[in-house]
Design an enzyme around this catalytic site. Sequence first.
Site, PDB file in Angstrom:
ATOM      1  N   LEU A  82       0.730  -1.029  -0.290  1.00 61.53           N
ATOM      2  CA  LEU A  82      -0.393  -0.218  -0.343  1.00 61.53           C
ATOM      3  C   LEU A  82       1.218   1.253  -0.075  1.00 61.53           C
ATOM      4  O   LEU A  82       1.485   0.748   1.105  1.00 61.53           O
ATOM      5  CB  LEU A  82      -0.750  -0.078   1.275  1.00 61.53           C
ATOM      6  CG  LEU A  82      -1.734  -1.720   1.329  1.00 61.53           C
ATOM      7  CD1 LEU A  82      -2.503  -0.945   2.485  1.00 61.53           C
ATOM      8  CD2 LEU A  82      -2.905  -0.999   0.263  1.00 61.53           C
ATOM      9  N   ASP A  83       0.274   1.981  -0.570  1.00 56.40           N
ATOM     10  CA  ASP A  83       1.204   3.563  -0.882  1.00 56.40           C
ATOM     11  C   ASP A  83       1.551   4.366   0.586  1.00 56.40           C
ATOM     12  O   ASP A  83       0.403   4.486   1.625  1.00 56.40           O
ATOM     13  CB  ASP A  83       1.525   4.347  -1.887  1.00 56.40           C
ATOM     14  CG  ASP A  83      -0.207   5.018  -2.062  1.00 56.40           C
ATOM     15  OD1 ASP A  83      -0.804   5.343  -1.202  1.00 56.40           O
ATOM     16  OD2 ASP A  83      -1.216   5.354  -3.121  1.00 56.40           O
ATOM     17  N   ILE A  84       2.500   5.372   0.536  1.00 49.82           N
ATOM     18  CA  ILE A  84       1.924   5.447   1.998  1.00 49.82           C
ATOM     19  C   ILE A  84       1.482   6.322   2.433  1.00 49.82           C
ATOM     20  O   ILE A  84       0.708   6.420   3.599  1.00 49.82           O
ATOM     21  CB  ILE A  84       3.593   7.011   2.246  1.00 49.82           C
ATOM     22  CG1 ILE A  84       3.882   7.119   2.953  1.00 49.82           C
ATOM     23  CG2 ILE A  84       3.634   8.037   0.921  1.00 49.82           C
ATOM     24  CD1 ILE A  84       4.809   7.853   3.302  1.00 49.82           C
ATOM     25  N   ASN A  85       0.657   7.148   1.931  1.00 52.96           N
ATOM     26  CA  ASN A  85      -1.069   7.190   1.451  1.00 52.96           C
ATOM     27  C   ASN A  85      -1.999   6.850   1.996  1.00 52.96           C
ATOM     28  O   ASN A  85      -3.635   6.967   2.508  1.00 52.96           O
ATOM     29  CB  ASN A  85      -1.312   9.012   1.153  1.00 52.96           C
ATOM     30  CG  ASN A  85      -0.149   9.757   1.119  1.00 52.96           C
ATOM     31  OD1 ASN A  85       0.002  10.348   2.435  1.00 52.96           O
ATOM     32  ND2 ASN A  85       0.184  10.690   0.160  1.00 52.96           N
ATOM     33  N   THR A  86      -2.060   5.375   1.684  1.00 51.07           N
ATOM     34  CA  THR A  86      -3.124   4.416   1.818  1.00 51.07           C
ATOM     35  C   THR A  86      -3.825   4.078   3.008  1.00 51.07           C
ATOM     36  O   THR A  86      -2.348   3.254   3.713  1.00 51.07           O
ATOM     37  CB  THR A  86      -3.415   3.671   0.899  1.00 51.07           C
ATOM     38  OG1 THR A  86      -3.189   4.631  -0.978  1.00 51.07           O
ATOM     39  CG2 THR A  86      -4.523   2.877   0.875  1.00 51.07           C
TER      40      THR A  86
END
Length: 237
Positions: A82-86
């Site tokens: 998952l990317d950093i903001n998800t």
Amino acid sequence: MAEGRVRINGRVAAAGTRIRAGDQVRIDGRRVFVPAEETCRLLAYHKPPGEVTTRRDPEGRPTVFERLPRLRFERWVAIGRLDINTSGLMLFATHGELAHRLMHPRYAMDREYAVRVLGSVDPGMIRNLEHGVELDDGPARFLSIEDEGGEGANHWYRVVLGEGRNREVHRMWESQGVRVSRLMRTRFGPVRLPSRLPAGAFMDVPAHERAALFEAAGLEDPGPPAAVRRRASLRDR
């Protein structure tokens, strides 16, 4: 092994020698740990925004591995990213083949997300996203889109993807001229993010979801470690 440096139960090991639970293995005289039984621990983790999906980050940002329980002789393998903001559900296993299969397109693990969209969404845009849009790395489509309600800048949708490409949900909505302001993964295949699991916490995947995950990957479940089985037994009493 060809140099005769490996001994199993006191005897020099030959190529192809199988190691069984309980065997004493030494390399250059030093004892090597052999698990008493093959097991797999499988965790569901509620990733908060701000954590990166790497073991170490050169920028010093917190990583998803920092909150996981420490292992003595194994290592956690992240099943997908998952990317950093998800935020939302991530799975971790001590079974490398399970992780490999679940990330391979052949096994088609669908992913469900709750997504907050900024901008006006009309029926034509929904049809485009369900039928397929062209991204810079190929076509993409949502398997389903459900309107979860809300007004203005707080309108939510529930979407399902059949793959896990980089920032795919963001890019699909951006192809329609709107922007994702919040994204949370709520399901990976048969495993759902438990409503009682707070951000930054983890738990062992329940037995029925675990069994479904191994079945979907075409693997036999070796079972969780004894300590995990004991805790589950105590909870069920």
